[in-house]
Structures are given as structure tokens and as C-alpha cells.
Scaffold this motif. Structure first.
Motif, PDB file in Angstrom:
ATOM      1  N   ALA B  26       0.834  -1.209   0.000  1.00 39.88           N
ATOM      2  CA  ALA B  26       0.000   0.000   0.000  1.00 39.88           C
ATOM      3  C   ALA B  26       0.868   1.258   0.000  1.00 39.88           C
ATOM      4  CB  ALA B  26      -0.925  -0.001   1.226  1.00 39.88           C
ATOM      5  N   ILE B  27       1.880   1.276   0.848  1.00 39.80           N
ATOM      6  CA  ILE B  27       2.759   2.460   0.926  1.00 39.80           C
ATOM      7  C   ILE B  27       3.537   2.629  -0.382  1.00 39.80           C
ATOM      8  CG2 ILE B  27       4.711   3.503   2.147  1.00 39.80           C
ATOM      9  CD1 ILE B  27       2.152   3.440   3.823  1.00 39.80           C
ATOM     10  N   GLU B  28       4.036   1.526  -0.911  1.00 39.72           N
ATOM     11  CA  GLU B  28       4.818   1.610  -2.153  1.00 39.72           C
ATOM     12  C   GLU B  28       3.961   2.139  -3.304  1.00 39.72           C
ATOM     13  OE1 GLU B  28       7.601  -2.141  -0.748  1.00 39.72           O
ATOM     14  OE2 GLU B  28       6.645  -2.255  -2.727  1.00 39.72           O
ATOM     15  N   ARG B  29       2.701   1.711  -3.330  1.00 38.85           N
ATOM     16  CA  ARG B  29       1.818   2.191  -4.398  1.00 38.85           C
ATOM     17  C   ARG B  29       1.602   3.703  -4.263  1.00 38.85           C
ATOM     18  NH1 ARG B  29      -2.810  -0.089  -3.101  1.00 38.85           N
ATOM     19  NH2 ARG B  29      -3.612   1.919  -2.407  1.00 38.85           N
ATOM     20  N   ILE B  30       1.378   4.177  -3.047  1.00 36.22           N
ATOM     21  CA  ILE B  30       1.138   5.622  -2.848  1.00 36.22           C
ATOM     22  C   ILE B  30       2.393   6.424  -3.197  1.00 36.22           C
ATOM     23  CG2 ILE B  30       0.564   7.387  -1.125  1.00 36.22           C
ATOM     24  CD1 ILE B  30      -1.135   5.179   0.279  1.00 36.22           C
ATOM     25  N   ALA B  31       3.559   5.874  -2.854  1.00 33.22           N
ATOM     26  CA  ALA B  31       4.808   6.563  -3.212  1.00 33.22           C
ATOM     27  C   ALA B  31       4.949   6.654  -4.735  1.00 33.22           C
ATOM     28  CB  ALA B  31       6.000   5.830  -2.602  1.00 33.22           C
ATOM     29  N   SER B  32       4.732   5.522  -5.418  1.00 32.10           N
ATOM     30  CA  SER B  32       4.864   5.494  -6.884  1.00 32.10           C
ATOM     31  C   SER B  32       3.870   6.436  -7.541  1.00 32.10           C
ATOM     32  CB  SER B  32       4.609   4.087  -7.426  1.00 32.10           C
ATOM     33  OG  SER B  32       5.507   3.183  -6.858  1.00 32.10           O
ATOM     34  N   GLU B  33       2.639   6.420  -7.048  1.00 31.37           N
ATOM     35  CA  GLU B  33       1.605   7.279  -7.643  1.00 31.37           C
ATOM     36  C   GLU B  33       1.971   8.749  -7.503  1.00 31.37           C
ATOM     37  OE1 GLU B  33      -2.279   4.344  -6.905  1.00 31.37           O
ATOM     38  OE2 GLU B  33      -1.927   6.066  -5.574  1.00 31.37           O
ATOM     39  N   GLN B  34       2.516   9.111  -6.344  1.00 29.46           N
ATOM     40  CA  GLN B  34       2.876  10.520  -6.149  1.00 29.46           C
ATOM     41  C   GLN B  34       4.003  10.934  -7.103  1.00 29.46           C
ATOM     42  OE1 GLN B  34       2.262  12.250  -1.917  1.00 29.46           O
ATOM     43  NE2 GLN B  34       3.102  10.227  -1.586  1.00 29.46           N
ATOM     44  N   VAL B  35       4.975  10.045  -7.283  1.00 28.73           N
ATOM     45  CA  VAL B  35       6.072  10.366  -8.212  1.00 28.73           C
ATOM     46  C   VAL B  35       5.543  10.470  -9.640  1.00 28.73           C
ATOM     47  CG1 VAL B  35       8.206   9.491  -9.240  1.00 28.73           C
ATOM     48  CG2 VAL B  35       7.896   9.417  -6.756  1.00 28.73           C
ATOM     49  N   ALA B  36       4.664   9.528 -10.011  1.00 33.77           N
ATOM     50  CA  ALA B  36       4.092   9.570 -11.367  1.00 33.77           C
ATOM     51  C   ALA B  36       3.312  10.860 -11.588  1.00 33.77           C
ATOM     52  CB  ALA B  36       3.191   8.356 -11.587  1.00 33.77           C
ATOM     53  N   ALA B  37       2.704  11.362 -10.518  1.00 32.97           N
ATOM     54  CA  ALA B  37       1.886  12.579 -10.638  1.00 32.97           C
ATOM     55  C   ALA B  37       2.729  13.851 -10.582  1.00 32.97           C
ATOM     56  CB  ALA B  37       0.831  12.597  -9.534  1.00 32.97           C
ATOM     57  N   GLY B  38       4.041  13.711 -10.310  1.00 33.71           N
ATOM     58  CA  GLY B  38       4.886  14.902 -10.356  1.00 33.71           C
ATOM     59  C   GLY B  38       5.637  15.232  -9.082  1.00 33.71           C
ATOM     60  N   ILE B 228       2.234  19.097  -1.023  1.00 35.32           N
ATOM     61  CA  ILE B 228       0.849  18.922  -1.474  1.00 35.32           C
ATOM     62  C   ILE B 228       0.625  17.487  -1.922  1.00 35.32           C
ATOM     63  CG2 ILE B 228       0.553  21.302  -2.258  1.00 35.32           C
ATOM     64  CD1 ILE B 228       1.115  20.255  -5.115  1.00 35.32           C
ATOM     65  N   ASP B 229      -0.642  17.196  -2.253  1.00 40.04           N
ATOM     66  CA  ASP B 229      -0.982  15.930  -2.889  1.00 40.04           C
ATOM     67  C   ASP B 229      -0.884  16.134  -4.401  1.00 40.04           C
ATOM     68  OD1 ASP B 229      -2.101  13.710  -4.018  1.00 40.04           O
ATOM     69  OD2 ASP B 229      -4.069  13.932  -3.075  1.00 40.04           O
ATOM     70  N   PRO B 230       0.164  15.596  -5.042  1.00 45.05           N
ATOM     71  CA  PRO B 230       0.307  15.832  -6.484  1.00 45.05           C
ATOM     72  C   PRO B 230      -0.777  15.145  -7.301  1.00 45.05           C
ATOM     73  CG  PRO B 230       1.940  14.250  -5.731  1.00 45.05           C
ATOM     74  CD  PRO B 230       1.223  14.740  -4.502  1.00 45.05           C
ATOM     75  N   GLY B 231      -1.571  14.299  -6.651  1.00 44.60           N
ATOM     76  CA  GLY B 231      -2.697  13.674  -7.335  1.00 44.60           C
ATOM     77  C   GLY B 231      -3.858  14.630  -7.568  1.00 44.60           C
ATOM     78  N   GLU B 232      -3.812  15.800  -6.931  1.00 39.51           N
ATOM     79  CA  GLU B 232      -4.848  16.809  -7.207  1.00 39.51           C
ATOM     80  C   GLU B 232      -4.470  17.499  -8.514  1.00 39.51           C
ATOM     81  OE1 GLU B 232      -5.434  19.433  -3.884  1.00 39.51           O
ATOM     82  OE2 GLU B 232      -5.836  17.781  -2.503  1.00 39.51           O
ATOM     83  N   THR B 233      -5.084  17.022  -9.591  1.00 37.37           N
ATOM     84  CA  THR B 233      -4.627  17.421 -10.919  1.00 37.37           C
ATOM     85  C   THR B 233      -4.847  18.910 -11.190  1.00 37.37           C
ATOM     86  OG1 THR B 233      -6.712  16.608 -11.795  1.00 37.37           O
ATOM     87  CG2 THR B 233      -4.826  15.136 -11.955  1.00 37.37           C
ATOM     88  N   ASP B 234      -5.943  19.467 -10.675  1.00 38.55           N
ATOM     89  CA  ASP B 234      -6.161  20.899 -10.912  1.00 38.55           C
ATOM     90  C   ASP B 234      -5.069  21.724 -10.231  1.00 38.55           C
ATOM     91  OD1 ASP B 234      -8.319  20.598 -12.507  1.00 38.55           O
ATOM     92  OD2 ASP B 234      -9.783  21.411 -11.100  1.00 38.55           O
ATOM     93  N   MET B 235      -4.718  21.363  -9.001  1.00 37.29           N
ATOM     94  CA  MET B 235      -3.639  22.074  -8.301  1.00 37.29           C
ATOM     95  C   MET B 235      -2.339  21.981  -9.095  1.00 37.29           C
ATOM     96  SD  MET B 235      -2.301  23.764  -5.736  1.00 37.29           S
ATOM     97  CE  MET B 235      -3.040  23.702  -4.076  1.00 37.29           C
ATOM     98  N   MET B 236      -1.998  20.779  -9.551  1.00 42.23           N
ATOM     99  CA  MET B 236      -0.744  20.611 -10.292  1.00 42.23           C
ATOM    100  C   MET B 236      -0.764  21.399 -11.604  1.00 42.23           C
ATOM    101  SD  MET B 236       1.597  18.900  -8.682  1.00 42.23           S
ATOM    102  CE  MET B 236       2.696  18.117  -9.867  1.00 42.23           C
ATOM    103  N   ALA B 237      -1.901  21.383 -12.300  1.00 41.15           N
ATOM    104  CA  ALA B 237      -1.997  22.129 -13.560  1.00 41.15           C
ATOM    105  C   ALA B 237      -1.835  23.626 -13.298  1.00 41.15           C
ATOM    106  CB  ALA B 237      -3.341  21.853 -14.234  1.00 41.15           C
TER     107      ALA B 237
END
Lengths: 265, 265
Positions: B26-38, B228-237
Motif C-alpha cells: 500500500a505504501i509503495e503504491r502511494i509513493a509510486s503514484e505521487q512520483v508519477a503525478a509529479g 501537497i498531494d500531487p494527485g490533485e490534478t487541478d492544483m498541479m496544472a
């Protein structure tokens, strides 16, 4: 923040079609929708390939807007004859969009502003072209404010458009614009500042993010009016957020109210 | 803009659950997702009702992050013993979050910073409480930078958090924070500025609009990092849009590339 709804513009296909058919229902619906979405004023542009029809177009559009809502119009034309015909029917609180410091524009439009005593959008371009740095914008703003107060306008009836350029054109472009907005706001606390924000994102993909970010920063710098599509709910929500951050929304009550009424999307 | 992914924080229920079960997947997935999101770095917070478990939690979280991605971690703890244990396994480029000017915090954490020679988030609160105006923020920043450079940190290894407060608390709150960001950026061009932006929207509905607007304005003022949570796409954009506007994205190529890769939503 004064929101001027931009949608009734003959350069847009649905408006050109409604104009050609004199489809009042279509125009009235768009006017009502913009007011419901938060527009304080409705811009009307009746440009036509046949310039002789622009005045008739404007008069008809204004009548449609008046039938549909109580919002004042913003008469959007560079032609003094069309402006006169439109302002005759537009009501005392109508606004003119626009004048500039270019000699043909100021010579032809300044008498219209004097005659109707209307609020006016003042673009900072001059015969020397578009101002790109802070100093030339300040010089042109001063010259325009002098001319307009010289024919009886008060400073708070003037809406300066600081001339915003595409950020893709250069790294300093937007920074200079923000500095100019701050400098104008400092020098004339009562003047209004209105932006043609969509120009900033010209040439870029996903333009809405650039437009919204630029608007949010311009509000912080001192912009207090925008000519936009109030139906873009993210833009409107972010404008309300920027106003709350700017301390112009006491205790954030406007923001809270907009949220509770479902107007923040 | 340095993006620090905030999601691996034990105050969040899914993380607390994964910690309790030592569910590395679970932790590894969240880490990977955050990196993928920026995300450029991954914050790890292992807080626990039983304080004696925090160090073990941090070490385990860091190992999960290292298994999942190449991003450096940001060790998020106020306890020097836990910080030491974590920094021993975190790698030379790890960052510490955080130190402040409060005497117990600076006395206990400054030796850790000296020992590990790490980058560090420096919060501007002191024994006098939270700084609310520009001058007290500048004074506290100067004191913290003095202390940290005194133990061998260079200015560009310090990430100042200027202490951001809820805008709902008062009309001047955010304006003072922006002025402080500008003043710190002017005085120390090389220091990093990182914001706990989500605090700004505390107590308001539809918080994301306030958070995004505040971030976009803070970037213009000089902020160059965000937790921040880089998964928040509007924030990142919007962060990418603000960077393009700030001229930090040459010819807007980063923005255009992000759009073409579908990363702007």
C-alpha cells in the motif's frame, strides 16, 4: 469585482447567426444566463462584415439585453457612429468599450465619451504601438486619464486595460504586466483595472489554466474587473477565492454564501 | 518548483492502517503514484499514539519509499531521536521537516541538522508564538538562517515555511503572508520558500479553490516549493501555469509538454 459577460460578441458564431436571423430569444437567453452566472454587466459587440450594419446590430442587441435582464450593457465598438447610436438606447449607466491613445481612436471617440458622459474602457496602446514595459504603460495611462478627466469623467469611471500579451512570447511578459497593474493601482487608487486576460494564454494548449492563474494573480495586483464568460464556473470560483484572499470579502461571507448556494461548482 | 508529496502521513487513516499492518504494498503504491503525478520528494510522517514507535514507523516507511521509487524522502518529525534513526537510513539527500525557532525545538533539532548535514524545513514560529506580520517573519527568518548556516547549512539548503494562517481569520491575513514571502525572497534570493498552503482555507467550504488561488499567488510572490498531494490534478496544472507565467518555464515548453502528455487533466 465587476464581471462583464463577454459572450454576446458577433465574432462568435452563435451570436453572428442570431444576429443574422434577428433571433431575439437566443440573445435574451445568453444575457439571462450570464447574469445568473454572476455577470454585473453585459458586453455587446455587433461587428459585421458590412460595417454599415454594426449600429443596427448594436441597437438590436441592447434591446434584447434590456428585455432579458436588468444588467447594464457595455457597448463594444471602435466606431464612433455605431457607439453614438448604441449609447442613445443603452441607458445612462451604459459603458463604452473602448477608447485608446491612438490618434484616430481618441479623436473620434473622446467626443462620444464627452457627449454621453459614460464610463469607458481605456486601452493603453498609442501611435507608438503596444506598451510592453511598466513605464510606457504608466505614461499612456496618465495621458488617457488626463484626456478623459478633461472631458468630465471622474477617475472611477475609467476602466484601464493594461494591454496583456501572450506569456509564450517571452519570460518577462507577464511579470511586466503585473508590475504595471500594481503601479497603476498605486498611482490611481480609484481607477478601475480590467484585463483582456485570454490574450495571455494565446498560442498555448489548455488555455484555461493559464487564464485562471493570470486572473488570480492580477486580482492580487489590483485588477478589479474582468471581461469573461461567467459560465466558466472554475474561473468564477477562483475569482471569488482571490477576492476572499484579497480581503475584499468581509469574513469571506461572499465566498461562503456562493458555496452554500452551489455557485462554486 | 519542488513538489513534496504529502500523502504518506500517519495522521491519514489509510496510512495509519498500512502502518499498523506493515502493508508495504500500500505504501509503495502511494509513493509510486505521487512520483508519477509529479512529486520530486516524498514526505514521510510516522506519528503514532505510542511515541516510542515513531522511529520504527519512519524507518519502515522510508524503506517502502526506497523500494518503490528513486525520489528522496522528507523526514517529517518533531522528535530528534526519530529524526536520527530515520536520517540514518534515508540517504544523503534526505530532507528534515522540520525545525523552528522555539527553544526546545531548535535546541533538540539543530544538532540533528548539524550531524546529518541535511536540507531542512524551517518554520518561523518562536517562543513568542506565530509571527503574523512581515517584520516578525523577517526577524525569525534571519534568526533561523543564522542558526542553520552556523551549523554548516548553505542558504539554498533551507526551506522557509512562512507560517500561513486561515484567511477566514481576518482580511489582512493573506496580504501579510504574501508581503512576507516577497520580503524573504528579496532578502535571501537563494533560500527556498515552502508553504503549508492548506491552512489558508481552514474553516471555509470548497477549500480547494482557496488553496489553489493562494498557491498561484504565492508562486508569483516567490514560493518555489509546496508540500501537497500531487494527485490533485487541478492544483498541479495551476502550479505549472503559475510557473509558466513566472517565466521559470522557458518558452512555456514545460507547460506545453505537460499538456501534450495529458498531465494537465
Amino acid at each position: 469585482m465587476l464581471i462583464i459577460g463577454e459572450k454576446i460578441n458577433a465574432t462568435r458564431k452563435p451570436i453572428a447567426a442570431a444576429l443574422a436571423d434577428r433571433n431575439a430569444t437566443a440573445i435574451e437567453r445568453i444575457a439571462s444566463e450570464q447574469v445568473a452566472a454572476g455577470a454585473d454587466r453585459i458586453d455587446v459587440n455587433g461587428g459585421d462584415a458590412d460595417a454599415s450594419r454594426e449600429a443596427d446590430n448594436l441597437v438590436w442587441l441592447i434591446q434584447c439585453v434590456h428585455n432579458a435582464c436588468d444588467a447594464e450593457v457595455c457597448v463594444d465598438t471602435a466606431r464612433p457612429d455605431a457607439a453614438r447610436r448604441a449609447l442613445l438606447v443603452a441607458g445612462e449607466q451604459a459603458m463604452l468599450n473602448s477608447i485608446s491613445l491612438e490618434s484616430d481612436r481618441i479623436e473620434s471617440m473622446l467626443p462620444v465619451v464627452e457627449e454621453f458622459g459614460c464610463c469607458v474602457v481605456a486601452l493603453l496602446m498609442s501611435d507608438a504601438g503596444f506598451p510592453r514595459d511598466v513605464d510606457s504603460r504608466l505614461r499612456n495611462a496618465e495621458a488617457l486619464i488626463d484626456k478623459l478627466t478633461g472631458v468630465g469623467r471622474s477617475v472611477d469611471e475609467i476602466f484601464i486595460d493594461p494591454c496583456l500579451f501572450p506569456v509564450a512570447a517571452g519570460a518577462e511578459t507577464w511579470g511586466q504586466a503585473l508590475k504595471a497593474i500594481r503601479a497603476i493601482r498605486r498611482q490611481w487608487p480609484e481607477v478601475h483595472l480590467v484585463g483582456g486576460i485570454s490574450n495571455v494564454s494565446h498560442g498555448l494548449p489548455k488555455r484555461r489554466f493559464i487564464n485562471i492563474a493570470a486572473t488570480v494573480q492580477a486580482i492580487e495586483a489590483g485588477m478589479d474587473s474582468a471581461i469573461i464568460d461567467p459560465g466558466e464556473t472554475d474561473m468564477m470560483a477562483m475569482i471569488r477565492a482571490a477576492e476572499a484572499l484579497a480581503g475584499r470579502d468581509e469574513m469571506c461571507m461572499g465566498y461562503v454564501k456562493a458555496a452554500s448556494e452551489g455557485r462554486l461548482g
